[in-house]
Structures are given as structure tokens and as C-alpha cells.
Scaffold this motif. Structure first.
Motif, short mmCIF file in Angstrom:
data_model
loop_
_atom_site.label_atom_id
_atom_site.label_comp_id
_atom_site.label_asym_id
_atom_site.label_seq_id
_atom_site.Cartn_x
_atom_site.Cartn_y
_atom_site.Cartn_z
N LYS A 92 0.80 -1.22 0.00
CA LYS A 92 0.00 0.00 0.00
C LYS A 92 0.83 1.27 0.00
N TYR A 93 1.98 1.26 0.68
CA TYR A 93 2.70 2.50 0.93
C TYR A 93 4.12 2.51 0.38
N GLY A 94 4.46 1.55 -0.46
CA GLY A 94 5.81 1.49 -0.98
C GLY A 94 6.78 1.05 0.11
N GLU A 95 8.03 1.49 0.01
CA GLU A 95 9.01 1.12 1.01
C GLU A 95 8.84 1.98 2.26
N ALA A 96 8.80 1.32 3.41
CA ALA A 96 8.64 2.01 4.69
C ALA A 96 9.83 1.68 5.58
N PRO A 97 10.34 2.64 6.35
CA PRO A 97 11.46 2.35 7.25
C PRO A 97 11.10 1.26 8.25
N ALA A 98 12.03 0.33 8.46
CA ALA A 98 11.77 -0.74 9.43
C ALA A 98 11.68 -0.20 10.85
N ILE A 99 12.44 0.88 11.12
CA ILE A 99 12.45 1.49 12.44
C ILE A 99 11.75 2.84 12.37
N TRP A 100 10.77 3.03 13.24
CA TRP A 100 9.97 4.27 13.27
C TRP A 100 10.13 4.84 14.67
N ALA A 101 10.58 6.09 14.77
CA ALA A 101 10.97 6.57 16.09
C ALA A 101 10.74 8.06 16.23
N THR A 102 10.64 8.48 17.48
CA THR A 102 10.68 9.89 17.86
C THR A 102 11.24 9.95 19.26
N ALA A 103 11.49 11.16 19.74
CA ALA A 103 12.01 11.33 21.09
C ALA A 103 11.56 12.67 21.63
N THR A 104 11.55 12.79 22.95
CA THR A 104 11.22 14.05 23.60
C THR A 104 12.30 14.39 24.61
N HIS A 105 12.48 15.69 24.84
CA HIS A 105 13.46 16.17 25.81
C HIS A 105 12.80 17.17 26.74
N ASP A 106 12.88 16.90 28.02
CA ASP A 106 12.30 17.78 29.04
C ASP A 106 13.44 18.61 29.64
N ALA A 107 13.50 19.88 29.28
CA ALA A 107 14.59 20.72 29.75
C ALA A 107 14.56 20.89 31.26
N ALA A 108 13.38 20.82 31.85
CA ALA A 108 13.26 21.01 33.31
C ALA A 108 13.93 19.89 34.09
N THR A 109 13.84 18.67 33.61
CA THR A 109 14.41 17.52 34.32
C THR A 109 15.66 16.99 33.64
N GLY A 110 15.87 17.38 32.39
CA GLY A 110 16.98 16.84 31.61
C GLY A 110 16.70 15.48 31.02
N GLU A 111 15.50 14.91 31.26
CA GLU A 111 15.20 13.57 30.79
C GLU A 111 14.97 13.56 29.29
N LEU A 112 15.51 12.54 28.64
CA LEU A 112 15.32 12.32 27.22
C LEU A 112 14.68 10.94 27.04
N VAL A 113 13.60 10.88 26.25
CA VAL A 113 12.83 9.65 26.11
C VAL A 113 12.72 9.29 24.63
N LEU A 114 13.07 8.06 24.32
CA LEU A 114 12.97 7.53 22.96
C LEU A 114 11.75 6.62 22.87
N PHE A 115 10.94 6.82 21.83
CA PHE A 115 9.81 5.95 21.52
C PHE A 115 10.13 5.32 20.16
N VAL A 116 10.10 3.99 20.07
CA VAL A 116 10.58 3.36 18.84
C VAL A 116 9.82 2.07 18.56
N VAL A 117 9.55 1.83 17.28
CA VAL A 117 8.87 0.62 16.81
C VAL A 117 9.78 -0.10 15.82
N ASN A 118 9.84 -1.42 15.96
CA ASN A 118 10.44 -2.27 14.92
C ASN A 118 9.31 -2.91 14.14
N ARG A 119 9.18 -2.51 12.87
CA ARG A 119 8.10 -3.02 12.03
C ARG A 119 8.42 -4.37 11.40
N ASP A 120 9.66 -4.79 11.48
CA ASP A 120 10.08 -6.01 10.81
C ASP A 120 9.41 -7.21 11.47
#
Length: 504
Positions: free
Chosen positions: A400-428
Motif C-alpha cells: 500500500k505505501y511502498g518502502e517504509a522504514p523498518a524502524i519508526w521513532a521519535t524522542a522528547t526532551h524535558d529541559a526542566a528535568t533533563g530527561e530524554l525519552v525515545l519511543f521506537v517501533v520495529n516493524r520487521d
């Protein structure tokens, strides 16, 4: 066999702030979403207002920030006046959208009381299908004006002394769809939406208004509808809506797992359309997007509204979700975050029973479906700024969508706490992925959670409510600024990094 992928997390590469309103949900008078879902007087766990406290607790745990009400298709034939005042005086009506009998024992004031207990912002939809400007103004006056007029005093007489102060309003629902009561052309709808928006802004210039976009990207007028509607409404509305449901029923699992790629294409297409209209009108204003209906839905199992018998609170599209569905929901949340610069509102449809993260039985238990978990964890941990993340990874061919990346990801950074969070999917579907992460200086991993299972068809139920739950991930390691972990096939994961303690 494991594939490899790499990505870099850098707080300097910001897309935009995490908008709390993207963790919205949807309560429609459809099936058992309201009755025996959020509202069931007589249930052992019902409170004095008839609200199921088990569902309220799960709603808070889910992290919902905003709830759209009362529809959906339901709103286009709804008289809001039927749902206010003494319950014994409220009329029963034929509900045409879902061929149900609506007793109206739950209406505007009940919803507002429930929203206050759930701690969510209300997002109200107006009937611009079978009604118009006058009825919209009357509802807003009833809901939002403090007192001293007929309608505001009527609200106070109905027990709601303070105004509800609803700030976010939908100008109808899916009026491009021929299934909608009051279906309109783009020109007809654009003029009505503009007239309604102009009147509502006269009442309160601070209201935020959502114009109807296309019902889905497969509509023949997709893009053209938005262009014509926005030309009529551009300076008076704040958002245009998008709706998308992804159906795994056809057996094309690779395309289903790549649903986020289609959602991103849809977002970027409508953002470009809105910007084109803005340029044409020589406006400095940026229209934002309200993705106020999205989810996984086994639509091919539903025979359509005409197949339904007239009845009260039918068991309607109560899909049971498995592990793969949860991974796709996680990928759709990643997509919404990846487009935080344009998407300001999003609502997973719906909250209870109807294609929902929460299921209930009348008089019985409530439980979390598999799709509950990626939503709850994303809503809990996505804070601060969304970061631009572009993994280097293999591509998966999809029909349906042609070639799609196997890994789909985003991240957030909270400057107040310094925490960095990665959200990631493996579609394979076949291979695990060895993921290498380049981090900023001074961070250490504090949590790694994944949602997957050896049985991808596993689901939760009333008898086995915790069959599928997130679990601690294994194999996360770090050396200097390089972290690595293995992502199982068909998995959704969250990895949290926090600043090193001073002694480190």
C-alpha cells in the motif's frame, strides 16, 4: 538474524513542544461507549452520578487530557436540548447515524461532570448537519455564558451554576461523507462553517474552532475539500480536522505495520494544502491540524449502519486488539509526535468499548486492551520538546505505501528535568534489530520497557485482563555516548535516559 539501525538524539534538533491536547480521546453516543461504558447507574462501582469509577480510574491511568463529545456521526442529527434538564422529562429519539434508540439520560451536563472527575478538557462538536448557526449559538450560550440570559439561567436551573467554559469546538463532523446526516459539498459546508465561526467569534473571540476536513484520505475530494473549505474559513478557524482508521483485516500485515507512514503523508499533505491557502490569501496565520479521530479498526468486519437493528446501546464494533494492533497504535502516536509542529489536537476513537483501549461488561469488570499500554506510557513520559529523529535503517516493501522504514521513532526532551525519552517501533516481522543510539553527553539509561509477545495474536479479555502488558526490556547497554539495545520483531519500546548524578 538481527538487522542493524542507528539514530542520534540531540536536544538541539527540535520539532516543537509536546502539545498535551494530542493525548485526547473520544466519547460518542455509539454502541456502549456511553451507556455501560463511562455511565452505568446501578453498577456496583458507580458513583452518585452514575459514572463507573473503574472506568474513571482507567481513564486517568491512560493519561487522557481531552475528550471530544458527543460525536462523530451521532452529532449530525443530535438536538443538544434533549440531553439537559430533568432526566424524566427528556425525550427518547431515533438515533439515525447508528440506528439506535437514544434515551438521553446522559447529556451535556452529565458529560461535563464526568470530564471534571476524569480531569480532562472537553472538546464539543456542533451539529452543522441538520442544524445551523442559531442552534450552535444557543448551545454555546447555554454552555459558556455565566448567567442573566434565558439559556444561561436555564443551565443554572439544571444544576450547573458555573459556566462550562468550553474552549474548543468542532464545526460539525465529516460533512464531506455521503453517510452523514446533512452531507454537504465543500462550498455548502465552507459557507455554513464560516457563518457559524464568525458568529461564535463574535460571542467570544477566544474560542478555538475546528473546521471539518476530509473523512479519510481515500475520499475522492481529499485535499480539494480542505482547500475550498479553508478559503472560506481561513481567518476564522484555528484547526482543520483529519480522520484515519487502519484496518488489519485484509491480511497485509506489512502495510498495516507501516500505517504511520500513511498517517504522516496525510498530515503533511493537509498541512501543505493549508499553507497554500494561506499564501493565496496573503495571510500570516498558520492553520494547525486536529487529528480528532484515529485508531485501528477492523472495518471490514462491520457490515455498515444499514445492517443494524433498532435497539438501545447495541454491542457495536467492540474490537478485541492483539499485540500487532498495539504496536501499530504505538507507531501512530510516534507519528503524531513527529509532527508536533502542526498537529495541535488528536483524539483516539473511542474511549470505552467501541474500538477502544478500555473494555467493560455491564454490571461487571473493566479492563485494559493491548492498545491501552502504548498510549498510557507515551502520555506519561512525552514531555517538553519533540526532537527530530531520523533512523538509518533497512526499508520494508509494502503493497500500500511502498518502502517504509523498518524502524519508526521519535524522542522528547524535558529541559526542566533533563530527561530524554525515545519511543521506537520495529516493524520487521522476521528480524530483531540491533539499535545503536548516539546520545548527548551526561545521560544514563534509567528505564527500558517493550511491548511484544511470541504470540502476536495474543489479546486481553475479561478473564485474562493482563495477558499482554509492557515488560522490562533486556540487553540495553551504554558506553560513553553510545547506547545499544535489541528491538524484537513487531515491537514497541520506550527507553528513558536521565542526567548523571553529580558524583558520576
Amino acid at each position: 538474524m538481527a538487522t542493524t539501525a542507528r539514530l542520534t538524539l540531540d536536544p538541539a534538533f527540535r520539532i516543537g513542544p509536546v502539545e498535551p491536547r494530542i493525548f485526547g480521546s473520544f466519547v460518542e453516543h455509539m454502541g456502549r461507549c456511553v451507556y455501560t461504558g463511562v455511565f452505568e447507574p446501578g453498577h456496583p462501582l458507580a458513583d452518585a452520578d452514575g459514572f463507573r469509577t473503574d472506568v474513571l480510574e482507567l481513564t486517568r491511568e491512560l493519561g487522557v487530557t481531552l475528550v471530544r463529545y458527543p460525536g462523530g456521526n451521532f452529532v449530525s442529527n443530535y438536538r443538544w436540548e434533549d440531553g439537559v434538564g430533568p432526566v424524566e422529562d427528556r425525550p427518547a429519539r431515533l438515533e439515525l447515524a447508528w440506528r439506535s434508540l437514544e434515551g438521553n439520560s446522559f447529556g451535556l451536563n452529565e458529560f461535563m461532570a464526568w470530564a471534571a472527575k476524569a480531569g480532562v478538557e472537553p472538546m464539543m462538536a456542533l451539529n452543522l448537519g441538520t442544524r445551523g448557526v442559531a442552534e450552535a449559538l444557543e448551545l454555546v450560550e447555554y454552555a459558556n455564558y455565566p448567567g442573566g440570559t434565558r439559556l444561561s439561567d436555564l443551565r443554572r436551573a439544571h444544576g450547573a451554576d458555573r459556566p462550562h467554559d468550553v474552549r474548543l469546538w468542532c464545526l460539525g463532523n465529516e460533512l464531506d461523507g455521503p453517510w452523514q446526516m446533512g452531507h454537504k459539498t465543500a462550498g455548502e459546508y465552507g459557507r455554513l462553517a464560516a457563518e457559524t465561526a464568525r458568529a461564535l467569534k463574535r460571542f467570544d473571540p477566544g474560542l478555538s474552532l475546528v473546521a471539518c476536513g476530509s473523512s479519510n484520505s481515500g475520499m475522492p475530494t481529499f485535499g480539494a475539500w480542505e482547500a475550498e473549505v479553508l478559503e472560506a474559513t481561513y481567518e476564522m478557524v484555528d484547526y482543520v480536522s483529519l480522520h484515519a482508521y487502519y484496518d488489519p483485516s485484509d491480511g497485509d500485515v506489512d502495510s498495516f505495520l507501516a500505517s504511520g507512514a500513511d498517517m504522516e503523508h496525510m498530515i503533511r499533505s493537509i498541512a501543505a494544502t493549508a499553507d497554500h491557502v494561506g499564501a493565496k490569501l496573503r495571510s500570516d496565520k498558520k492553520i494547525r491540524l486536529s487529528f480528532d479521530e484515529w485508531n485501528v479498526w477492523y472495518q471490514s468486519r462491520f457490515d455498515g449502519e444499514s445492517s443494524l437493528e433498532w435497539t438501545e446501546r447495541p454491542r457495536l464494533i467492540e474490537d478485541s486488539y492483539d499485540v500487532t494492533d498495539a504496536v501499530v497504535v504505538g507507531s501512530l502516536l510516534i507519528t503524531l509526535l513527529r509532527n508536533a509542529d502542526r498537529v495541535g489536537v488528536a483524539c483516539q476513537a473511542q474511549l470505552a468499548n467501541v474500538i477502544a483501549p478500555i473494555r467493560t461488561e455491564p454490571g461487571g469488570p473493566a479492563w485494559r486492551q493491548t492498545i491501552f499500554h502504548p498510549f498510557a506510557l507515551t502520555a506519561r513520559h512525552a514531555r517538553g520538546e519533540v526532537l527530530r529523529v531520523e533512523p538509518e535503517c533497512a526499508a520494508i516493501p509494502t503493497a500500500k505505501y511502498g518502502e517504509a522504514p523498518a524502524i519508526w521513532a521519535t524522542a522528547t526532551h524535558d529541559a526542566a528535568t533533563g530527561e530524554l525519552v525515545l519511543f521506537v517501533v520495529n516493524r520487521d516481522r522476521d528480524d530483531a534489530c540491533a539499535l545503536e543510539i548516539t546520545l548527548p553527553e551526561g545521560l544514563r539509561p534509567v528505564e527500558h520497557v517493550e511491548l511484544t509477545d511470541d504470540d502476536l495474536s495474543a489479546a486481553n479479555s475479561a478473564d485474562f485482563p493482563d495477558r499482554v502488558t509492557p515488560r522490562p526490556g533486556a540487553g540495553l547497554s551504554q558506553e560513553g555516548r553510545q547506547a545499544s539495545l535489541t528491538l524484537p520483531p513487531v515491537s514497541w519500546s520506550i527507553v528513558r535516559f536521565a542526567p548523571n548524578s553529580p558524583q558520576e
